[in-house]
Structures are given as structure tokens and as C-alpha cells.
Design a protein around this motif. Structure first.
Motif, PDB file in Angstrom:
ATOM      1  N   LEU A  77     -23.396  76.530  -2.920  1.00  0.00           N
ATOM      2  CA  LEU A  77     -22.377  75.505  -2.741  1.00  0.00           C
ATOM      3  C   LEU A  77     -22.334  74.685  -4.026  1.00  0.00           C
ATOM      4  O   LEU A  77     -23.381  74.280  -4.542  1.00  0.00           O
ATOM      5  CB  LEU A  77     -22.716  74.592  -1.566  1.00  0.00           C
ATOM      6  N   VAL A  78     -21.126  74.462  -4.521  1.00  0.00           N
ATOM      7  CA  VAL A  78     -20.948  73.622  -5.697  1.00  0.00           C
ATOM      8  C   VAL A  78     -20.103  72.418  -5.273  1.00  0.00           C
ATOM      9  O   VAL A  78     -18.954  72.575  -4.847  1.00  0.00           O
ATOM     10  CB  VAL A  78     -20.274  74.379  -6.858  1.00  0.00           C
ATOM     11  N   HIS A  79     -20.723  71.235  -5.357  1.00  0.00           N
ATOM     12  CA  HIS A  79     -20.053  69.985  -5.030  1.00  0.00           C
ATOM     13  C   HIS A  79     -19.579  69.378  -6.346  1.00  0.00           C
ATOM     14  O   HIS A  79     -20.343  69.315  -7.308  1.00  0.00           O
ATOM     15  CB  HIS A  79     -21.015  69.015  -4.343  1.00  0.00           C
ATOM     16  N   GLN A  80     -18.328  68.915  -6.383  1.00  0.00           N
ATOM     17  CA  GLN A  80     -17.771  68.335  -7.607  1.00  0.00           C
ATOM     18  C   GLN A  80     -17.149  66.983  -7.291  1.00  0.00           C
ATOM     19  O   GLN A  80     -16.451  66.831  -6.293  1.00  0.00           O
ATOM     20  CB  GLN A  80     -16.719  69.260  -8.210  1.00  0.00           C
ATOM     21  N   SER A  81     -17.412  66.017  -8.169  1.00  0.00           N
ATOM     22  CA  SER A  81     -16.783  64.699  -8.063  1.00  0.00           C
ATOM     23  C   SER A  81     -16.506  64.183  -9.461  1.00  0.00           C
ATOM     24  O   SER A  81     -17.134  64.610 -10.431  1.00  0.00           O
ATOM     25  CB  SER A  81     -17.686  63.726  -7.299  1.00  0.00           C
ATOM     26  N   GLY A  82     -15.549  63.273  -9.558  1.00  0.00           N
ATOM     27  CA  GLY A  82     -15.227  62.700 -10.854  1.00  0.00           C
ATOM     28  C   GLY A  82     -13.947  61.899 -10.799  1.00  0.00           C
ATOM     29  O   GLY A  82     -13.270  61.862  -9.761  1.00  0.00           O
ATOM     30  N   PRO A  83     -13.588  61.273 -11.906  1.00  0.00           N
ATOM     31  CA  PRO A  83     -12.396  60.430 -11.927  1.00  0.00           C
ATOM     32  C   PRO A  83     -11.113  61.236 -11.728  1.00  0.00           C
ATOM     33  O   PRO A  83     -10.944  62.309 -12.300  1.00  0.00           O
ATOM     34  CB  PRO A  83     -12.426  59.797 -13.323  1.00  0.00           C
ATOM     35  N   GLY A  84     -10.257  60.729 -10.864  1.00  0.00           N
ATOM     36  CA  GLY A  84      -8.950  61.350 -10.670  1.00  0.00           C
ATOM     37  C   GLY A  84      -8.939  62.588  -9.807  1.00  0.00           C
ATOM     38  O   GLY A  84      -7.911  63.244  -9.690  1.00  0.00           O
ATOM     39  N   ILE A  85     -10.083  62.950  -9.199  1.00  0.00           N
ATOM     40  CA  ILE A  85     -10.097  64.127  -8.314  1.00  0.00           C
ATOM     41  C   ILE A  85     -10.726  63.767  -6.979  1.00  0.00           C
ATOM     42  O   ILE A  85     -11.519  62.837  -6.871  1.00  0.00           O
ATOM     43  CB  ILE A  85     -10.866  65.324  -8.923  1.00  0.00           C
ATOM     44  N   ASP A 126      -8.467  63.217 -15.761  1.00  0.00           N
ATOM     45  CA  ASP A 126      -8.800  61.967 -16.438  1.00  0.00           C
ATOM     46  C   ASP A 126     -10.054  62.173 -17.281  1.00  0.00           C
ATOM     47  O   ASP A 126     -10.831  63.100 -17.045  1.00  0.00           O
ATOM     48  CB  ASP A 126      -9.053  60.872 -15.396  1.00  0.00           C
ATOM     49  N   THR A 127     -10.245  61.298 -18.254  1.00  0.00           N
ATOM     50  CA  THR A 127     -11.467  61.348 -19.040  1.00  0.00           C
ATOM     51  C   THR A 127     -12.597  60.706 -18.241  1.00  0.00           C
ATOM     52  O   THR A 127     -12.358  59.926 -17.322  1.00  0.00           O
ATOM     53  CB  THR A 127     -11.301  60.606 -20.383  1.00  0.00           C
ATOM     54  N   GLY A 128     -13.816  61.066 -18.576  1.00  0.00           N
ATOM     55  CA  GLY A 128     -14.969  60.465 -17.910  1.00  0.00           C
ATOM     56  C   GLY A 128     -15.999  61.502 -17.524  1.00  0.00           C
ATOM     57  O   GLY A 128     -15.973  62.646 -17.997  1.00  0.00           O
ATOM     58  N   LEU A 129     -16.896  61.079 -16.652  1.00  0.00           N
ATOM     59  CA  LEU A 129     -18.007  61.934 -16.219  1.00  0.00           C
ATOM     60  C   LEU A 129     -17.661  62.654 -14.923  1.00  0.00           C
ATOM     61  O   LEU A 129     -17.312  62.012 -13.925  1.00  0.00           O
ATOM     62  CB  LEU A 129     -19.273  61.096 -16.038  1.00  0.00           C
ATOM     63  N   TYR A 130     -17.785  63.963 -14.962  1.00  0.00           N
ATOM     64  CA  TYR A 130     -17.584  64.806 -13.775  1.00  0.00           C
ATOM     65  C   TYR A 130     -18.950  65.345 -13.367  1.00  0.00           C
ATOM     66  O   TYR A 130     -19.691  65.865 -14.203  1.00  0.00           O
ATOM     67  CB  TYR A 130     -16.597  65.937 -14.073  1.00  0.00           C
ATOM     68  N   HIS A 131     -19.262  65.198 -12.096  1.00  0.00           N
ATOM     69  CA  HIS A 131     -20.587  65.562 -11.593  1.00  0.00           C
ATOM     70  C   HIS A 131     -20.499  66.830 -10.745  1.00  0.00           C
ATOM     71  O   HIS A 131     -19.577  66.984  -9.937  1.00  0.00           O
ATOM     72  CB  HIS A 131     -21.167  64.419 -10.758  1.00  0.00           C
ATOM     73  N   PHE A 132     -21.467  67.697 -10.937  1.00  0.00           N
ATOM     74  CA  PHE A 132     -21.569  68.952 -10.196  1.00  0.00           C
ATOM     75  C   PHE A 132     -22.963  69.013  -9.578  1.00  0.00           C
ATOM     76  O   PHE A 132     -23.959  68.806 -10.274  1.00  0.00           O
ATOM     77  CB  PHE A 132     -21.368  70.149 -11.126  1.00  0.00           C
ATOM     78  N   ILE A 133     -23.025  69.300  -8.297  1.00  0.00           N
ATOM     79  CA  ILE A 133     -24.299  69.476  -7.603  1.00  0.00           C
ATOM     80  C   ILE A 133     -24.315  70.908  -7.082  1.00  0.00           C
ATOM     81  O   ILE A 133     -23.350  71.357  -6.458  1.00  0.00           O
ATOM     82  CB  ILE A 133     -24.458  68.473  -6.446  1.00  0.00           C
ATOM     83  N   ILE A 134     -25.405  71.623  -7.360  1.00  0.00           N
ATOM     84  CA  ILE A 134     -25.516  73.021  -6.950  1.00  0.00           C
ATOM     85  C   ILE A 134     -26.574  73.123  -5.851  1.00  0.00           C
ATOM     86  O   ILE A 134     -27.701  72.663  -6.022  1.00  0.00           O
ATOM     87  CB  ILE A 134     -25.887  73.930  -8.141  1.00  0.00           C
TER      88      ILE A 134
END
Length: 158
Positions: A77-85, A126-134
């Protein structure tokens, strides 16, 4: 004088070659799995710093395992979070072995390395930090013989 000029041309050409071979990945990082034993609650977190919203990106999953890994595949499972999504979770299956049992990854000593494209030509809004959790998503917990897991985010050539 001719000899010195030739040496400078060679140095210049080598410099251009080194610059052109520079890795452009935004992130290419693997996280070691302690004792090659991956528990459900051991969820590596990786961050990509996106600075160019006009750029498209490819995302790859990286995985290394020992020859003693018991399965021909792995579900993640790949969880993704970040600005604008919107926060998302996607399930991926990586094929690790052929039907005849041969490992599909690159053999590096006593490990097999896999890199699989999971998202192609994507746009970060958007610019910024996008986080991925595996997260490992197999029925076995802990999952043995997985050495490390990671992510590569690279710009698509324009």
C-alpha cells in the motif's frame, strides 16, 4: 602547445559527460527493514520536495529481498499526501519471480533488487513536500526476507 590543448579538450569533454550523467531524481531513497522482517506497523515514510509544478514525474517503487523470500510477489500500500491533493492510498502488486520460480530482479550478491514504475507522467499541482508511506499488505505478519523498500521520483524528460 598542441599536446596541452588536447588535454584541456579531453578534460572539458569529461566534465560535460559528468554533468550530463547527473541523476535528476527528486528523491531516490530506500529504507532498511530491520532484521529483514517487515511488520505491518513498520511503515517507511519518504518525502519528495517538488519545486516545479510545470514538470511531469514518474514514480517507482524499489524493493530488495533475499533469495529466501517465500513468495513470487508482494502487495504494497502506498499512501500519498501533499499540498493541493487529496490523501490517497493505492495498492500495488510487484511480481518478483517468473512462473518457473526464477527471480525477476537484478541480482546483487545475495539480494534481488526490483524497481517498478507505479505512476507515469504525473503532475503535482503545487510546490512543497509530498509524503509517501509504504506499507506491506501481505497476509503474513511479519513478512520475512525483505531487506529494504523505497521510492524514486524522477522528472520526465521534456
Amino acid at each position: 602547445m598542441q599536446h596541452g590543448s588536447t588535454i584541456w579538450r579531453l578534460v572539458f569533454a569529461l566534465g560535460i559527460l559528468v554533468i550530463s550523467c547527473t541523476d535528476t531524481a527528486v528523491v531516490d531513497k530506500n529504507v532498511a527493514i530491520a532484521d529483514n522482517t517487515w511488520h505491518y506497523d513498520d511503515q517507511p515514510r519518504l518525502t519528495a520536495h517538488i519545486t516545479d509544478t510545470g514538470q511531469r514525474y514518474n514514480i517507482y517503487l524499489n524493493l530488495r529481498h533475499t533469495p529466501d523470500y517465500r513468495y513470487s510477489n508482494i502487495f504494497l500500500l502506498v499512501h500519498q499526501s501533499g499540498p493541493g491533493i487529496k490523501d490517497t492510498t493505492e495498492r500495488f502488486e510487484l511480481r518478483l519471480a517468473a512462473p518457473d520460480g526464477r527471480w525477476l530482479g537484478r541480482s546483487t550478491g545475495s539480494m534481488y533488487a526490483h524497481q517498478e514504475l507505479i505512476r507515469q507522467n504525473i503532475h503535482f499541482p503545487d510546490t512543497g513536500l509530498y509524503h509517501f508511506i509504504i506499507e506491506q499488505n501481505m497476509r503474513e505478519n511479519p513478512l520475512r526476507e525483505v531487506a529494504d523498500v523505497g521510492l524514486r521520483v524522477e522528472p520526465v524528460a521534456r
